[in-house]
Design a protein around this motif. Sequence first.
Motif, short mmCIF file in Angstrom:
data_model
loop_
_atom_site.label_atom_id
_atom_site.label_comp_id
_atom_site.label_asym_id
_atom_site.label_seq_id
_atom_site.Cartn_x
_atom_site.Cartn_y
_atom_site.Cartn_z
N ALA A 237 0.85 -1.20 0.00
CA ALA A 237 0.00 0.00 0.00
C ALA A 237 0.87 1.25 0.00
O ALA A 237 0.63 2.21 -0.74
CB ALA A 237 -0.93 -0.01 1.22
N LYS A 238 1.92 1.22 0.80
CA LYS A 238 2.80 2.39 0.91
C LYS A 238 3.50 2.67 -0.43
O LYS A 238 3.50 3.81 -0.91
CB LYS A 238 3.85 2.14 2.00
N ASN A 239 4.06 1.62 -1.04
CA ASN A 239 4.78 1.80 -2.30
C ASN A 239 3.84 2.26 -3.41
O ASN A 239 4.20 3.11 -4.23
CB ASN A 239 5.49 0.51 -2.72
N THR A 240 2.64 1.70 -3.43
CA THR A 240 1.67 2.09 -4.45
C THR A 240 1.27 3.55 -4.30
O THR A 240 1.25 4.32 -5.26
CB THR A 240 0.41 1.20 -4.34
N MET A 241 0.99 3.95 -3.07
CA MET A 241 0.58 5.34 -2.85
C MET A 241 1.72 6.31 -3.12
O MET A 241 1.51 7.38 -3.70
CB MET A 241 0.02 5.50 -1.44
N ALA A 242 2.93 5.94 -2.75
CA ALA A 242 4.08 6.81 -3.01
C ALA A 242 4.26 6.97 -4.52
O ALA A 242 4.51 8.07 -5.03
CB ALA A 242 5.33 6.23 -2.36
N ASP A 243 4.12 5.87 -5.26
CA ASP A 243 4.25 5.91 -6.72
C ASP A 243 3.13 6.76 -7.33
O ASP A 243 3.37 7.58 -8.23
CB ASP A 243 4.21 4.47 -7.27
N ASP A 244 1.92 6.61 -6.83
CA ASP A 244 0.80 7.43 -7.31
C ASP A 244 1.09 8.92 -7.10
O ASP A 244 0.88 9.74 -7.99
CB ASP A 244 -0.50 7.07 -6.57
N LEU A 245 1.58 9.27 -5.91
CA LEU A 245 1.83 10.68 -5.62
C LEU A 245 2.93 11.23 -6.52
O LEU A 245 2.89 12.38 -6.95
CB LEU A 245 2.20 10.87 -4.15
#
Length: 277
Positions: free
Chosen positions: A85-93
């Motif tokens: 979840a963290k990596n996905t959200m960081a990539d999205d941002l």
Amino acid sequence: MLRIGCHLSSSKGFLAMGKEAVKINANTFQFFTRNPRGGKAKTLDLDDLQSYLAFSEEHNIAQILAHAPYTLNACAKDPGLREFAKNTMADDLNRLSHLPESMYNFHPGSHVQQGVDTGIAYIAALLNEILTPDQTTIVLLETMSGKGTEIGRNFEELKRILDQVELSEKMGVCLDTCHVYDGGYDIVNHLDEVLKEFDQVIGLERLKAIHLNDSKNPFASHKDRHERIGEGSIGLEALVRVINHPKLRHLPFFLETPNELDGYAAEIALLKSHYQE
Ligand code: FE
Ligand code: FE
Ligand code: ZN
């Protein structure tokens, strides 16, 4: 001017979404950053993005809303899932840094068997790892209906997350009319009181977007099934009061109703006809 749009499929890219928005008379829209059920995002097409930015300026499309995949669980028990979840959200941002004024909405998560306190602590910890002082995208917590062990079932839970986030100026809230009504906030008969409560608990200055949906289920059902505008338990009159409310009317409204493009066009026209200029 009413700021309104709907959820659009991102599979054909940004320019295609911009053109669809114009076609249905929307001036904003929402999209999933990647497959809502899966993880991997397509590589960002910078040419498409440049074309979109020129197009959106020409057609006055502003402040679009990205939605995180809803399978992400920032407070999962499994550390591997939280890492994902963290990596996905960081990539999205990271991707959203190319889109000025954009906002990023996510479902806080489900604590499953761990309890609300642990869930909230995990969500805040994740946000504290990925938010950066120079980011321009505001991250929104969505109000949830409280099905299962969802965090965000009431304003207090969202406030507790916000209080634990260090860069809290990068955070806001997206209010979903179906979710709050299903969650037990009576926006049909007591909209003023609900907004007063939001203001006292969270602060209305945190409210950055509205998901405008009718509900298939009755008040306080703690379900989460969206209905077309005017065809559900909330009804057209109450939703018209929402878009015209002095404390809400300036916000962007996003339809997530069960519709194809022509259904969205009809809802946008209907709501515009009820908006007091
Ligand atoms: Fe959502
Ligand atoms: Fe929503
Ligand atoms: Zn929903």
